[in-house]
Write a protein that holds these residues in place. Structure first.
Motif, mmCIF file in Angstrom:
data_model
loop_
_atom_site.group_PDB
_atom_site.id
_atom_site.type_symbol
_atom_site.label_atom_id
_atom_site.label_comp_id
_atom_site.label_asym_id
_atom_site.label_seq_id
_atom_site.Cartn_x
_atom_site.Cartn_y
_atom_site.Cartn_z
ATOM 1 N N ILE A 243 0.844 -1.197 0.000
ATOM 2 C CA ILE A 243 0.000 0.000 0.000
ATOM 3 C C ILE A 243 0.877 1.243 0.000
ATOM 4 O O ILE A 243 1.725 1.414 0.869
ATOM 5 N N LEU A 244 0.636 2.098 -0.992
ATOM 6 C CA LEU A 244 1.481 3.281 -1.168
ATOM 7 C C LEU A 244 0.658 4.551 -1.169
ATOM 8 O O LEU A 244 -0.483 4.554 -1.622
ATOM 9 N N ILE A 245 1.235 5.606 -0.659
ATOM 10 C CA ILE A 245 0.546 6.894 -0.745
ATOM 11 C C ILE A 245 1.088 7.701 -1.907
ATOM 12 O O ILE A 245 0.364 8.420 -2.584
ATOM 13 N N LYS A 246 2.371 7.502 -2.187
ATOM 14 C CA LYS A 246 2.967 8.242 -3.308
ATOM 15 C C LYS A 246 3.029 7.368 -4.544
ATOM 16 O O LYS A 246 3.386 6.196 -4.464
ATOM 17 N N LYS A 247 2.681 7.951 -5.664
ATOM 18 C CA LYS A 247 2.756 7.206 -6.918
ATOM 19 C C LYS A 247 4.204 6.891 -7.294
ATOM 20 O O LYS A 247 5.091 7.691 -7.114
ATOM 21 N N LEU A 258 -3.192 4.650 -2.382
ATOM 22 C CA LEU A 258 -4.277 5.246 -1.605
ATOM 23 C C LEU A 258 -4.718 6.567 -2.228
ATOM 24 O O LEU A 258 -5.827 7.023 -2.005
ATOM 25 N N SER A 259 -3.823 7.187 -2.980
ATOM 26 C CA SER A 259 -4.144 8.494 -3.532
ATOM 27 C C SER A 259 -3.367 8.717 -4.833
ATOM 28 O O SER A 259 -2.231 8.281 -4.968
ATOM 29 N N LYS A 260 -4.018 9.386 -5.765
ATOM 30 C CA LYS A 260 -3.351 9.676 -7.036
ATOM 31 C C LYS A 260 -2.357 10.809 -6.853
ATOM 32 O O LYS A 260 -1.334 10.872 -7.518
ATOM 33 N N THR A 261 -2.715 11.740 -5.969
ATOM 34 C CA THR A 261 -1.949 12.987 -5.899
ATOM 35 C C THR A 261 -1.289 13.196 -4.540
ATOM 36 O O THR A 261 -1.020 14.331 -4.147
ATOM 37 N N ASN A 262 -1.099 12.100 -3.786
ATOM 38 C CA ASN A 262 -0.452 12.232 -2.485
ATOM 39 C C ASN A 262 -1.302 13.054 -1.514
ATOM 40 O O ASN A 262 -0.793 13.834 -0.723
ATOM 41 N N ASN A 263 -2.616 12.847 -1.600
ATOM 42 C CA ASN A 263 -3.558 13.645 -0.811
ATOM 43 C C ASN A 263 -4.089 12.799 0.343
ATOM 44 O O ASN A 263 -4.623 11.704 0.138
ATOM 45 N N ALA A 287 2.110 -4.891 3.195
ATOM 46 C CA ALA A 287 3.127 -3.936 3.634
ATOM 47 C C ALA A 287 2.576 -2.535 3.340
ATOM 48 O O ALA A 287 1.843 -2.351 2.371
ATOM 49 N N VAL A 288 2.913 -1.572 4.203
ATOM 50 C CA VAL A 288 2.425 -0.205 3.981
ATOM 51 C C VAL A 288 3.579 0.777 4.049
ATOM 52 O O VAL A 288 4.414 0.722 4.956
ATOM 53 N N GLU A 289 3.611 1.668 3.073
ATOM 54 C CA GLU A 289 4.593 2.753 3.060
ATOM 55 C C GLU A 289 4.313 3.716 4.225
ATOM 56 O O GLU A 289 3.183 3.806 4.699
ATOM 57 N N ARG A 290 5.316 4.472 4.669
ATOM 58 C CA ARG A 290 5.087 5.429 5.753
ATOM 59 C C ARG A 290 4.093 6.509 5.319
ATOM 60 O O ARG A 290 4.185 7.054 4.219
ATOM 61 N N ILE A 291 3.094 6.763 6.167
ATOM 62 C CA ILE A 291 2.080 7.784 5.863
ATOM 63 C C ILE A 291 2.374 9.013 6.743
ATOM 64 O O ILE A 291 2.556 8.860 7.954
ATOM 65 N N PRO A 292 2.435 10.220 6.167
ATOM 66 C CA PRO A 292 2.698 11.417 6.982
ATOM 67 C C PRO A 292 1.705 11.526 8.139
ATOM 68 O O PRO A 292 0.501 11.380 7.932
ATOM 69 N N ASN A 293 2.222 11.777 9.343
ATOM 70 C CA ASN A 293 1.362 11.783 10.535
ATOM 71 C C ASN A 293 0.800 13.181 10.817
ATOM 72 O O ASN A 293 0.910 13.688 11.931
ATOM 73 N N ILE A 294 0.211 13.780 9.801
ATOM 74 C CA ILE A 294 -0.393 15.110 9.984
ATOM 75 C C ILE A 294 -1.835 15.069 9.505
ATOM 76 O O ILE A 294 -2.214 14.196 8.723
ATOM 77 N N ASN A 295 -2.635 16.043 9.980
ATOM 78 C CA ASN A 295 -4.056 16.128 9.622
ATOM 79 C C ASN A 295 -4.719 14.761 9.760
ATOM 80 O O ASN A 295 -4.504 14.063 10.736
#
Ligand code: TXA
Ligand code: MG
Length: 310
Positions: A243-247, A258-263, A287-295
């Motif tokens: 699972i990735l947040i960044k393309k 999880l997101s097309k635009t890192n949103n 496996a999951v990539e690190r997700i920014p811990n904000i908002n």
């Protein structure tokens, strides 16, 4: 949504008969029943296989309806004005005259309440003269449903009716804030903690004492996809779903974005859907990539951490 009025009528018919109905909300789908009826509330526990000591969130149309059952204070009013209807729940004190079934609150004089913003949920709540107890519409400890199909995958024909409201916009459960004593967040969720504390801190709060409110639903087993989950992964193993947040530039069939635009909002919306998809494809590990811990990333990380616990 097409036919929504006749579907709402249908839902009300079941609810008036003390049956459970799955309803869409902006966070996740709920398994709803008349919160004033012991028979109706008991059916929720049975269907979900939920332990009796885990109380339910009760859903209201608005403040006027809530006042029939609950005591409120100034901090509640300011949070209500700022965030409701929307993805936030409040733990409040019940009035002695409240008609809420004791079964919904595990015999406590405290209750968690919420005002969903989904337009079908609101239309439905406006038309009935009782609030709806509604936990997430999944079997206890599995992943919350964010579409009609997800609810069906959980319960099959065991639920009488699912009100179809499309896919849930937020995709994660509501933030729960305890307003007994010094306010504190019990569960991260749809509204980020920073925005909530910003509203609270503008208050001269007399309550300095933090009163410990138990939250039985915060067990480690929650939100489990049923297969091992590894977090903060840079490179996945061969047969693992990643699972990735960044393309990435590289195309790989094991990659799930999880997101097309890192949103982060888009990522929250897609999280449970993605976990279900991976399970359906029969992967044995995630496996999951690190997700920014904000908002709302805070709430995403909270759910992922729980999902990763054995
Ligand atoms: O977004 C949501 O909140 C969704 C939708 C359907 O509204 N509902 C939801 O309900 O997530 P549920 O039952 O899956 O999670 C509610 C959590 C549980 O962990 C429960 O322990 C906690 O809220 N809770 C309920 N009443 C409480 C109370 N009086 N004090 C402390 N925690 C409470
Ligand atoms: Mg739940």
């Amino acid at each position: 949504m097409k036919n929504s009025d006749s579907n709402i009528k249908k839902a009300i018919k079941y609810l008036n008969n003390d049956e459970c109905v799955a309803i869409p909300t902006e966070t996740v789908y709920g398994l709803a029943a008349n919160a004033y009826s012991k028979k109706a509330v008991s059916r929720i526990f049975k269907l979900k296989k939920r332990p009796n000591n885990n109380p339910l969130i009760v859903h209201y149309y608005d403040l006027n309806e809530l006042k029939k059952d609950c005591k409120i204070n100034n901090i509640f009013i300011s949070l209500y004005n700022k965030f409701c209807p929307g993805p936030i729940s409040f733990v409040l004190k019940l009035k002695k005259t409240s008609k809420i079934s004791k079964k919904a609150t595990n015999n406590s004089n405290l209750i968690a309440v919420r005002f969903p913003s989904h337009n079908l949920a609101r239309k439905l709540l406006k038309k009935i003269d009782y609030p709806l107890a509604a936990p997430s519409a999944n079997i206890s400890s599995s992943i919350s449903p964010v579409s009609k199909q997800d609810v069906y995958d959980e319960f099959g024909n065991k639920i009488k009716f699912i009100l179809d409201g499309g896919s849930s916009k937020v995709g994660l459960e509501s933030t729960i804030i305890n307003l007994i004593g010094k306010p504190n967040i019990l569960r991260l969720g749809g509204i980020d903690s920073k925005s909530i504390y910003k509203t609270i801190n503008s208050f001269k709060n007399k309550n300095k004492r933090k009163i410990n409110v138990k939250m039985p639903g915060n067990s480690k087993l929650h939100y489990s996809p049923g297969i091992p989950v590894r977090l903060n992964v840079k490179k996945n193993k061969k047969k693992e779903a990643f699972i990735l947040i960044k393309k990435r530039k590289k195309i790989n069939k094991n990659y799930f974005y999880l997101s097309k635009t890192n949103n982060l909002k888009e990522a929250a919306k897609n999280l449970y859907k993605t976990l279900r998809k991976i399970k359906k494809k029969n992967y044995k590990q995630i496996a999951v990539e690190r997700i920014p811990n904000i908002n709302i990333g805070e709430a995403i990380n909270d759910r992922l951490l729980r999902a990763s616990k054995k």
